[in-house]
Design a protein around this motif. Structure first.
Motif, PDB file in Angstrom:
ATOM      1  N   GLY A  47       0.646  -1.303  -0.019  1.00 54.60           N
ATOM      2  CA  GLY A  47       0.029   0.098   0.005  1.00 54.60           C
ATOM      3  C   GLY A  47       0.877   1.302   0.096  1.00 54.60           C
ATOM      4  N   ASP A  48       1.039   2.147   1.070  1.00 53.60           N
ATOM      5  CA  ASP A  48       1.526   3.282   1.239  1.00 53.60           C
ATOM      6  C   ASP A  48       2.798   3.157   2.129  1.00 53.60           C
ATOM      7  OD1 ASP A  48       1.727   5.893   0.368  1.00 53.60           O
ATOM      8  OD2 ASP A  48       0.817   6.757   2.388  1.00 53.60           O
ATOM      9  N   GLU A  49       3.242   1.849   2.320  1.00 52.72           N
ATOM     10  CA  GLU A  49       4.218   1.918   3.198  1.00 52.72           C
ATOM     11  C   GLU A  49       5.330   0.747   2.534  1.00 52.72           C
ATOM     12  OE1 GLU A  49       4.370   1.334   8.058  1.00 52.72           O
ATOM     13  OE2 GLU A  49       4.079  -0.502   7.181  1.00 52.72           O
ATOM     14  N   TRP A  50       6.678   1.084   2.912  1.00 46.69           N
ATOM     15  CA  TRP A  50       7.758   0.274   2.350  1.00 46.69           C
ATOM     16  C   TRP A  50       8.143  -0.604   3.534  1.00 46.69           C
ATOM     17  CZ3 TRP A  50      10.630  -2.571  -1.229  1.00 46.69           C
ATOM     18  CH2 TRP A  50      11.897  -2.780  -0.857  1.00 46.69           C
ATOM     19  N   ARG A  51       8.518  -2.065   3.539  1.00 43.39           N
ATOM     20  CA  ARG A  51       8.853  -2.686   4.686  1.00 43.39           C
ATOM     21  C   ARG A  51      10.125  -3.371   4.173  1.00 43.39           C
ATOM     22  NH1 ARG A  51       3.791  -4.083   5.331  1.00 43.39           N
ATOM     23  NH2 ARG A  51       3.957  -6.193   4.905  1.00 43.39           N
ATOM     24  N   CYS A  52      11.298  -3.255   4.728  1.00 41.71           N
ATOM     25  CA  CYS A  52      12.433  -4.263   4.203  1.00 41.71           C
ATOM     26  C   CYS A  52      12.603  -5.146   5.107  1.00 41.71           C
ATOM     27  CB  CYS A  52      13.802  -3.317   4.255  1.00 41.71           C
ATOM     28  SG  CYS A  52      14.699  -3.153   5.769  1.00 41.71           S
ATOM     29  N   SER A  53      13.501  -6.194   4.749  1.00 41.27           N
ATOM     30  CA  SER A  53      13.666  -7.527   5.584  1.00 41.27           C
ATOM     31  C   SER A  53      14.337  -7.364   6.831  1.00 41.27           C
ATOM     32  CB  SER A  53      14.463  -8.664   4.536  1.00 41.27           C
ATOM     33  OG  SER A  53      15.767  -7.899   4.288  1.00 41.27           O
ATOM     34  N   HIS A  54      15.002  -6.103   7.133  1.00 34.80           N
ATOM     35  CA  HIS A  54      15.720  -5.783   8.255  1.00 34.80           C
ATOM     36  C   HIS A  54      14.641  -5.180   9.417  1.00 34.80           C
ATOM     37  CE1 HIS A  54      20.054  -6.165   6.754  1.00 34.80           C
ATOM     38  NE2 HIS A  54      19.502  -7.383   6.533  1.00 34.80           N
ATOM     39  N   GLY A  55      13.549  -5.054   8.893  1.00 31.83           N
ATOM     40  CA  GLY A  55      12.421  -4.148   9.753  1.00 31.83           C
ATOM     41  C   GLY A  55      12.245  -2.670   9.609  1.00 31.83           C
ATOM     42  N   CYS A  56      13.206  -2.139   8.582  1.00 32.94           N
ATOM     43  CA  CYS A  56      12.878  -0.719   8.416  1.00 32.94           C
ATOM     44  C   CYS A  56      11.371  -0.381   7.950  1.00 32.94           C
ATOM     45  CB  CYS A  56      13.920  -0.064   7.537  1.00 32.94           C
ATOM     46  SG  CYS A  56      15.423  -0.364   8.161  1.00 32.94           S
ATOM     47  N   ARG A  57      10.861   0.586   8.140  1.00 33.31           N
ATOM     48  CA  ARG A  57       9.594   0.760   7.604  1.00 33.31           C
ATOM     49  C   ARG A  57       9.492   2.434   7.316  1.00 33.31           C
ATOM     50  NH1 ARG A  57       5.995  -3.139  10.313  1.00 33.31           N
ATOM     51  NH2 ARG A  57       3.992  -1.514   9.518  1.00 33.31           N
ATOM     52  N   TYR A  58       8.859   2.768   6.117  1.00 28.02           N
ATOM     53  CA  TYR A  58       8.635   4.258   6.051  1.00 28.02           C
ATOM     54  C   TYR A  58       7.898   4.118   4.730  1.00 28.02           C
ATOM     55  CZ  TYR A  58      12.950   3.002   3.118  1.00 28.02           C
ATOM     56  OH  TYR A  58      13.675   2.535   2.310  1.00 28.02           O
ATOM     57  N   SER A  59       7.049   5.345   4.546  1.00 25.64           N
ATOM     58  CA  SER A  59       6.023   5.589   3.391  1.00 25.64           C
ATOM     59  C   SER A  59       6.692   5.768   2.286  1.00 25.64           C
ATOM     60  CB  SER A  59       5.090   6.823   3.956  1.00 25.64           C
ATOM     61  OG  SER A  59       5.903   7.834   3.490  1.00 25.64           O
ATOM     62  N   VAL A  60       5.688   5.363   1.358  1.00 21.62           N
ATOM     63  CA  VAL A  60       6.491   5.799  -0.042  1.00 21.62           C
ATOM     64  C   VAL A  60       6.526   6.716  -0.456  1.00 21.62           C
ATOM     65  CG1 VAL A  60       3.942   5.773  -1.010  1.00 21.62           C
ATOM     66  CG2 VAL A  60       5.863   4.891  -2.450  1.00 21.62           C
ATOM     67  N   HIS A  61       5.653   7.788   0.133  1.00 24.58           N
ATOM     68  CA  HIS A  61       6.070   9.214  -0.174  1.00 24.58           C
ATOM     69  C   HIS A  61       7.379   9.622   0.306  1.00 24.58           C
ATOM     70  CE1 HIS A  61       2.023  10.145  -1.610  1.00 24.58           C
ATOM     71  NE2 HIS A  61       1.757   9.113  -0.587  1.00 24.58           N
ATOM     72  N   GLU A  62       7.993   9.195   1.552  1.00 27.20           N
ATOM     73  CA  GLU A  62       9.287   9.339   1.919  1.00 27.20           C
ATOM     74  C   GLU A  62      10.336   8.608   1.174  1.00 27.20           C
ATOM     75  OE1 GLU A  62      12.108  10.504   4.997  1.00 27.20           O
ATOM     76  OE2 GLU A  62      10.057  11.261   4.307  1.00 27.20           O
ATOM     77  N   TYR A  63      10.015   7.650   0.503  1.00 26.00           N
ATOM     78  CA  TYR A  63      10.877   7.050  -0.499  1.00 26.00           C
ATOM     79  C   TYR A  63      10.994   7.810  -1.608  1.00 26.00           C
ATOM     80  CZ  TYR A  63      12.296   3.958  -4.345  1.00 26.00           C
ATOM     81  OH  TYR A  63      13.109   3.554  -5.485  1.00 26.00           O
ATOM     82  N   VAL A  64       9.838   8.202  -2.151  1.00 27.81           N
ATOM     83  CA  VAL A  64       9.977   8.851  -3.342  1.00 27.81           C
ATOM     84  C   VAL A  64      10.801  10.276  -3.106  1.00 27.81           C
ATOM     85  CG1 VAL A  64       8.716  10.465  -4.970  1.00 27.81           C
ATOM     86  CG2 VAL A  64       7.889   8.177  -4.439  1.00 27.81           C
ATOM     87  N   ARG A  65      10.747  10.993  -2.013  1.00 29.04           N
ATOM     88  CA  ARG A  65      11.624  12.171  -1.759  1.00 29.04           C
ATOM     89  C   ARG A  65      12.988  11.829  -1.750  1.00 29.04           C
ATOM     90  NH1 ARG A  65       7.177  13.470   1.808  1.00 29.04           N
ATOM     91  NH2 ARG A  65       8.137  12.522   3.430  1.00 29.04           N
ATOM     92  N   LYS A  66      13.359  10.923  -1.018  1.00 21.28           N
ATOM     93  CA  LYS A  66      14.805  10.234  -0.931  1.00 21.28           C
ATOM     94  C   LYS A  66      14.989   9.974  -2.188  1.00 21.28           C
ATOM     95  CE  LYS A  66      14.630   8.899   3.785  1.00 21.28           C
ATOM     96  NZ  LYS A  66      14.844   7.490   4.762  1.00 21.28           N
TER      97      LYS A  66
END
Length: 236
Positions: A43-62
């Motif tokens: 959905g609107d959240e990215w989760r990596c295999s190490h447990g980091c979580r952030y929104s897709v909007h934060e990812y897009v900005r980065k």
């Protein structure tokens, strides 16, 4: 005018996507907060295999910030989105044409320009391009005083039929400009949105150095990545 394309668009590069929030090209390959190379966009959240979580909007900005400040020009332009513009700085010699020039002079390129009305188009064809632009355009924030955008004329490097269809612009207000290639640069509305923004933005005073590119860089991006537009859709 808004595009008539009703498909959803990638949040990062704005290319049409059949579904979801990011296209395959912009989908995260690695986590931005740790070395993990796998994860899931839920959905609107990215989760990596190490447990980091952030929104897709934060990812897009980065992602945009990384592309703008760290990638080579052609790679950066692969994230530009279809609204790539040609900036014609004040004082650049410009020739105006009613129809698409078949064989521009050596060192000159043809670009497509849209007047605000057919009446203004006829005036430009009769008297030429004015620097600075007309009075009601001078104070627009997108001109950014002190940058190459100030008092510039803007055009498009796309095939005119592509521009008409993608942006739903009036072909009756369209004319063509030929300009010296060495005098103009290209940028993108996607990059313009990052200028003077948050901590992932580009300061206005760095606009010229960080987010303007040569026409050759655009050609290379289209050739290597078929982005921001298919190379067959380039006018230049």
């Amino acid at each position: 005018m808004p595009s008539t394309d009703t498909r959803s668009r990638c949040l990062c590069c704005r290319t049409p996507v059949p579904e979801g929030t990011l296209c395959a090209y912009c989908y995260p390959e690695t986590c931005y907060d740790c070395p993990a190379s796998d994860g899931v966009l839920d959905g609107d959240e990215w989760r990596c295999s190490h447990g980091c979580r952030y929104s897709v909007h934060e990812y897009v900005r980065k992602k945009r910030f990384t592309a703008l400040l760290n990638y080579p020009p052609a790679k950066t332009l692969s994230y530009a989105g279809p609204r790539v513009e040609v900036i014609v700085p004040t004082g650049t010699p410009v020739r105006v044409h009613r129809t698409r020039p078949v064989d521009p002079a050596d060192g000159w390129v043809a670009v497509v320009h849209y007047a605000r009305s057919e009446r203004l188009k006829e005036r430009i064809l009769a008297t030429g391009i004015e620097y600075p632009p007309h009075a009601h355009d001078r104070d627009r924030a997108s001109r950014f005083e002190g940058t190459i955008r100030e008092n510039a004329v803007f055009a498009w490097p796309h095939d005119p039929a592509y521009t008409d269809e993608r942006f739903d612009w009036d072909p009756d207000a369209r004319l063509f400009l030929t300009v010296p290639e060495r005098r103009v640069v290209v940028s993108s509305y996607r990059f313009l949105e990052r200028v003077g923004a948050d901590e992932y933005g580009v300061p206005v005073e760095k606009y010229d150095a960080e987010v303007t590119f040569t026409l050759d860089a655009l050609r290379e991006a289209c050739r290597r990545f078929e982005r921001p537009v298919d190379p067959s859709q380039l006018l230049i």
